[in-house]
Design an enzyme around this catalytic site. Structure first.
Site, PDB file in Angstrom:
ATOM      1  N   HIS A  31      10.728  11.536  38.405  1.00 34.40           N
ATOM      2  CA  HIS A  31      11.346  12.829  37.856  1.00 34.40           C
ATOM      3  C   HIS A  31      12.394  13.498  39.700  1.00 34.40           C
ATOM      4  CE1 HIS A  31       9.346  12.544  34.700  1.00 34.40           C
ATOM      5  NE2 HIS A  31       8.777  13.850  34.314  1.00 34.40           N
TER       6      HIS A  31
ATOM      7  N   ARG B 140      12.565   5.129  37.075  1.00 40.12           N
ATOM      8  CA  ARG B 140      10.411   5.099  37.225  1.00 40.12           C
ATOM      9  C   ARG B 140       9.803   3.606  36.397  1.00 40.12           C
ATOM     10  NH1 ARG B 140       9.058  10.318  32.210  1.00 40.12           N
ATOM     11  NH2 ARG B 140      10.945   9.403  30.878  1.00 40.12           N
TER      12      ARG B 140
ATOM     13  N   ARG C  20      13.875   9.948  36.173  1.00 43.03           N
ATOM     14  CA  ARG C  20      12.499  10.156  34.844  1.00 43.03           C
ATOM     15  C   ARG C  20      13.745  10.125  33.475  1.00 43.03           C
ATOM     16  NH1 ARG C  20      12.948  12.076  29.891  1.00 43.03           N
ATOM     17  NH2 ARG C  20      11.571  13.015  29.336  1.00 43.03           N
TER      18      ARG C  20
ATOM     19  N   PHE D 126       6.664  18.124  43.464  1.00 44.05           N
ATOM     20  CA  PHE D 126       5.165  18.040  43.689  1.00 44.05           C
ATOM     21  C   PHE D 126       4.300  16.991  44.703  1.00 44.05           C
ATOM     22  CE2 PHE D 126       4.592  18.626  39.026  1.00 44.05           C
ATOM     23  CZ  PHE D 126       5.674  19.370  39.031  1.00 44.05           C
TER      24      PHE D 126
ATOM     25  N   ASP E 118      13.017  19.679  31.697  1.00 44.97           N
ATOM     26  CA  ASP E 118      11.542  20.318  32.181  1.00 44.97           C
ATOM     27  C   ASP E 118      12.466  21.618  33.006  1.00 44.97           C
ATOM     28  OD1 ASP E 118      10.172  18.557  30.657  1.00 44.97           O
ATOM     29  OD2 ASP E 118      10.208  17.420  32.674  1.00 44.97           O
TER      30      ASP E 118
ATOM     31  N   GLU F   8      -2.802  18.069  43.888  1.00 44.09           N
ATOM     32  CA  GLU F   8      -2.131  16.399  44.722  1.00 44.09           C
ATOM     33  C   GLU F   8      -2.336  16.563  45.898  1.00 44.09           C
ATOM     34  OE1 GLU F   8      -1.094  18.828  42.695  1.00 44.09           O
ATOM     35  OE2 GLU F   8      -0.132  18.117  41.603  1.00 44.09           O
TER      36      GLU F   8
ATOM     37  N   SER G   3       3.086   9.453  32.834  1.00 42.99           N
ATOM     38  CA  SER G   3       4.796   9.831  32.668  1.00 42.99           C
ATOM     39  C   SER G   3       5.317   8.323  33.998  1.00 42.99           C
ATOM     40  CB  SER G   3       4.573  11.312  33.136  1.00 42.99           C
ATOM     41  OG  SER G   3       6.137  11.957  33.432  1.00 42.99           O
TER      42      SER G   3
END
Lengths: 281, 311
Positions: free
Chosen positions: B108, B9, B166, B82, B116, B57, B36
């Site tokens: 992620h 990322r 991530r 997502f 998470d 989203e 993030s």
């Protein structure tokens, strides 16, 4: 707007309705009810307000039209043909194999379609993106978006409203086709809308209400909405009649997605022809 | 020497700033997880090209589609879970169907958001995105690959799904490495077994190949960074020249890299395949390496499976 222009616009709306009925009758499927309720807004956009070039459908500075309630595309196809985006005969190919006139609008197949729609609730966000692009590029084009009252059940509509407000999209006009019928029944019965006008207002829109099938009233609020460069996105909640102009279709839920048979078609055309107003010499 | 570890990322976050400075039409559409997803520098340095549509989203995908119809190149930035599933139908209807130039750039990926838990671990995303017509699906194997492939993505006209990690993962390339969308990278030549991996598992395949060499088994290692369009030529070469193939992925074994490779092998009508990946089960909050181990995504298991295929 003078009387002559008003008469001409009303007649455009009548012609549009006739073409809608013809198309759906020939296709033997389609959505007449909503196509007829949105017809006056469609005619007003394409014959009074929208700055487009039929010979150059992707002209970058054109005004955009987003049919968020994509199932009523016969109304937009008729308007596009009448504006010269493609020959009138193409209307006879609605929903047929290989046709640019898909059952729900496709921007890659049909000239003049600015975004593909059909899955409810999604078009407004796309319209917001277009209006935002105009602001980013400091261009003057505007975005006209038709949404259904039933479609406002979708959460994405309200997400899009938030973005329109945040980015001060006063170049966006949303028309809510408030015909009070959705597929399974009345809006109250399926999902009570409470007040669409108050909802849009709460989401930061400048809201106008009018009879959405009265061309004069509609143009009066459209003129105001387009003149107000005040940083607020605009919403017109137009009270309309589903099936407007065809007596047996008006306010009848089952005409949402049914094609008329030969007899019904003949009656509809006769009734719609009677709506033409003789223009002054 | 300790291997340098960087999350991919971060590679995305740096590349997108460079791209945005070169091309004013490149936009970031954030969904309130920009910090993030590493778009902070872009937001600070290129505010006029930065949009944040809130925790919405679906709207983000639609706004991006509208922007793309007007010539913009929006990167919708969110988490893989997502960006692939919450907005799957918006991507299908408003981006893939009209073939619009929108990039869905997701951090992620896989089980990399380890602590998470299952809600944030995306193990289905690449498979879902792979079934959408017109979509290109990419997962870079390290920081430098991420930078290079993000730049390739910006130069590519069409819908694309990009998946990043991530967590920090070892750097395996250097800054001069070049990548071509849809073309596998051969990292090691071998005649006994082919290890085809992508994303954060490429480094496991490389390590396994080293151990296998000590046992006299020569492994070819491919970084299949693009799973759609799949480099079928590279897979067929493995079938024809080697005949024993192991896929490794931080993704469900259903519908991801392993399935894509299996489709090619099945039609070729020969060759043996073993798929290593998430065992069609949800994860939990746990260390990243532990989550991989729970699913057999380890150097040891790759070595064991290679030895089994050699028998």
């Amino acid at each position: 707007m003078d009387q002559k222009e008003l008469t001409a616009l009303k007649n455009k709306a009548t012609e549009l309705r006739i073409r809608v009925i013809d198309m759906i009758w020939k296709a033997r499927s389609g959505h007449p009810g909503g196509s007829l309720s949105v017809a006056d807004f469609m005619a007003a956009c394409y014959f009074r307000y929208m700055n487009v070039r039929p010979e150059e459908p992707r002209w970058p500075d054109r005004d955009r039209f987003v049919l968020s309630k994509g199932h009523v595309c016969p109304a937009q196809y008729a308007a596009l043909a009448m504006r010269g985006f493609f020959p009138m005969e193409v209307l006879d190919t609605l929903r047929k194999e290989g046709s640019p006139l898909q059952g729900h609008p496709s921007m890659t197949k049909c000239p003049g379609i600015d975004i593909s729609t059909g899955s409810l609730g999604q078009g407004l966000a796309c319209g917001v993106g277009m209006a935002l692009a105009a602001k980013l590029d400091r261009k003057d084009y505007r975005v006209f978006c038709a949404v259904g009252d039933g479609e406002c059940n979708e959460g994405e509509i309200w997400e899009a409203c938030g973005t329109a407000h945040k980015y001060k999209l006063d170049n966006l006009v949303v028309f809510v086709d408030w015909n009070n019928l959705q597929l399974d029944g009345t809006c109250e019965e399926i999902m009570p809308p409470i007040s669409l006008a108050r909802k849009f207002e709460a989401f930061g829109f400048e809201v106008y209400e009018c009879d959405g099938n009265d061309m004069e009233a509609l143009c009066e609020v459209m003129d105001k909405a387009l003149a107000a460069k005040n940083g607020l996105p605009k919403c017109i909640v137009g009270k309309t009649v589903k099936g407007k102009g065809v007596s047996y279709m008006e306010n009848v839920c089952s005409w949402h997605g049914t094609a008329p048979n030969d007899e019904q078609h003949a009656q509809a055309i006769e009734e719609l022809n009677a709506l033409y107003i003789k223009e002054e010499a | 020497m300790e291997t340098k570890k960087i999350a991919t990322r971060d590679g995305f976050g740096e590349a997108i700033v460079e791209l945005g400075k070169e091309n004013r039409d490149i936009l970031v559409v954030d969904i309130d997880i920009g910090k993030s997803c590493k778009t902070g520098t872009f937001r600070k340095e290129l505010p006029e090209q930065y949009l944040n549509v809130g925790i919405a989203e679906q709207n983000g995908a639609g706004v991006a589609a509208g922007l793309a119809t007007c010539g913009k190149i929006p990167f919708v930035v969110t988490y893989a879970a997502f960006g692939s599933m919450r907005i799957c139908e918006m991507i299908r209807q408003e981006i893939c169907y009209p073939h619009l130039n929108v990039k869905i750039a997701c951090s992620h990926g896989g089980v990399t958001p380890a602590n998470d838990g299952a809600s944030h671990q995306a193990i289905e995303d690449m498979g879902i995105m792979r079934t959408l017509p017109n979509m290109t699906v990419i997962m870079p194997a390290d920081y430098y690959a991420a930078k290079a492939l993000v730049k390739a993505a910006a130069a590519f006209d069409g819908p694309m799904y990009l998946r990043f990690t991530r967590d920090a993962i070892p750097v395996i390339y250097d800054e001069n490495e070049t990548f071509e969308i849809g073309k596998a990278k051969k990292l090691r030549e071998g005649k006994d077994v082919a290890l085809i991996a992508n994303g954060d598992t490429v480094r496991l395949a490389i390590e396994a190949a080293g151990l296998l060499a000590e046992k006299g088994i020569e492994a070819r290692v491919l970084d299949m960074h693009t799973i759609k369009p799949l480099d079928e030529q590279a897979v067929n070469a493995c079938v024809d020249e080697i005949g024993r193939i192991i896929t490794v992925e931080d993704h469900n074994i259903l519908n991801g890299l392993g399935s894509a490779v299996a489709e090619v092998i099945a039609e070729r009508g020969k060759g043996k395949l073993k798929r290593i990946g998430i065992q069609d089960q949800f994860g939990q909050s746990a260390p990243y390496e532990r989550l991989l181990a729970m699913n057999g995504i380890t150097v040891e298991n790759i070595v064991a499976q290679a030895e089994a295929l050699m028998k």
